[in-house]
Motif scaffolding. Structure first.
Motif, PDB file in Angstrom:
ATOM      1  N   ASN A  59      20.411  15.263  40.463  1.00 54.00           N
ATOM      2  CA  ASN A  59      20.483  13.798  40.474  1.00 54.00           C
ATOM      3  C   ASN A  59      20.271  13.358  39.032  1.00 54.00           C
ATOM      4  O   ASN A  59      19.184  13.504  38.484  1.00 54.00           O
ATOM      5  N   LYS A  63      17.063   6.840  40.010  1.00 55.89           N
ATOM      6  CA  LYS A  63      16.778   6.387  41.372  1.00 55.89           C
ATOM      7  C   LYS A  63      17.030   7.529  42.342  1.00 55.89           C
ATOM      8  O   LYS A  63      17.865   8.392  42.100  1.00 55.89           O
ATOM      9  N   ALA A  64      16.327   7.502  43.462  1.00 60.52           N
ATOM     10  CA  ALA A  64      16.578   8.485  44.515  1.00 60.52           C
ATOM     11  C   ALA A  64      17.975   8.235  45.086  1.00 60.52           C
ATOM     12  O   ALA A  64      18.439   7.098  45.131  1.00 60.52           O
ATOM     13  N   ASP A  66      20.238   8.780  48.492  1.00 64.46           N
ATOM     14  CA  ASP A  66      20.308   9.132  49.902  1.00 64.46           C
ATOM     15  C   ASP A  66      21.598   9.929  50.079  1.00 64.46           C
ATOM     16  O   ASP A  66      22.699   9.399  49.945  1.00 64.46           O
ATOM     17  N   VAL A  87      17.295  13.226  50.948  1.00 64.47           N
ATOM     18  CA  VAL A  87      17.103  12.268  49.861  1.00 64.47           C
ATOM     19  C   VAL A  87      16.688  13.076  48.641  1.00 64.47           C
ATOM     20  O   VAL A  87      15.767  13.887  48.708  1.00 64.47           O
ATOM     21  N   GLY A  89      15.281  12.946  44.872  1.00 65.54           N
ATOM     22  CA  GLY A  89      14.561  12.104  43.929  1.00 65.54           C
ATOM     23  C   GLY A  89      15.230  12.032  42.566  1.00 65.54           C
ATOM     24  O   GLY A  89      16.088  12.854  42.232  1.00 65.54           O
ATOM     25  N   PRO A  90      14.825  11.047  41.765  1.00 67.14           N
ATOM     26  CA  PRO A  90      15.407  10.889  40.433  1.00 67.14           C
ATOM     27  C   PRO A  90      15.168  12.120  39.563  1.00 67.14           C
ATOM     28  O   PRO A  90      14.074  12.678  39.551  1.00 67.14           O
ATOM     29  N   LYS A  92      15.891  15.071  39.986  1.00 66.23           N
ATOM     30  CA  LYS A  92      15.537  16.276  40.755  1.00 66.23           C
ATOM     31  C   LYS A  92      16.780  17.095  41.071  1.00 66.23           C
ATOM     32  O   LYS A  92      17.890  16.598  41.071  1.00 66.23           O
ATOM     33  N   THR A 105      12.812  20.225  50.480  1.00 68.20           N
ATOM     34  CA  THR A 105      13.127  19.223  49.457  1.00 68.20           C
ATOM     35  C   THR A 105      13.894  19.813  48.283  1.00 68.20           C
ATOM     36  O   THR A 105      14.596  19.103  47.598  1.00 68.20           O
TER      37      THR A 105
END
Length: 150
Positions: A59, A63-64, A66, A87, A89-90, A92, A105
């Motif tokens: 990402n 921002k995260a 979805d 989802v 994360g920023p 990630k 995750t």
């Protein structure tokens, strides 16, 4: 007076040169950063071998994201679609592994019993929930490298 006109000419030339430079494309929101297409050892379709074949996504935003409905597919058409709980994360990363396992995750599992990524060449595509192409990465294995960074 002469210095001022020379300076003005140089500034104008610099502005023209600056305008001629191409703009850099922004990184896609979800970027393919690595494809490990040839898992170590013999290709016997063990779950460990299948899970050593993977694609890592990043990402690139603050921002995260979805990921529900987003997909990863190969050139043949094998497609993985992210589910409702995905989802990212920023800044990630998430790794999509070919074999079976429990999603978390940092890793999700395609739950396949056969390999997806060809050892000689292939292309990975990432599409968002509306089907728009977000990123792709192609490789052609000229050497005996087992992965490509995109």
């Amino acid at each position: 007076m002469r210095l001022a006109s020379t300076l003005a000419a140089l500034l104008a030339a610099g502005a023209t040169l600056g305008a001629a430079l191409p703009a850099q494309a922004a990184a896609p929101a979800l970027q393919i950063v690595k494809i490990y297409y040839d898992s170590p050892g013999a290709d016997r379709r063990s779950n460990a071998s299948l899970n050593a074949e993977y694609v890592t996504l990043l990402n690139t935003t603050r921002k995260a994201i979805d990921l529900e409905g987003w997909s990863v597919r190969d050139k043949t058409g094998y497609t993985y679609e992210f589910g409702a709980d995905a989802v990212l994360g920023p800044k990630k990363r998430i790794t999509l592994r070919t074999g079976q396992g429990s999603d978390g995750t940092s890793s999700v599992f395609w739950n396949r019993k056969q390999y997806v990524w060809n050892n000689d060449q292939d292309t990975a595509y990432v599409r968002n929930a509306t089907g728009k192409l977000v990123d792709s990465c192609s490789y052609k294995a000229a050497s005996r490298s087992a992965y490509v960074t995109c």
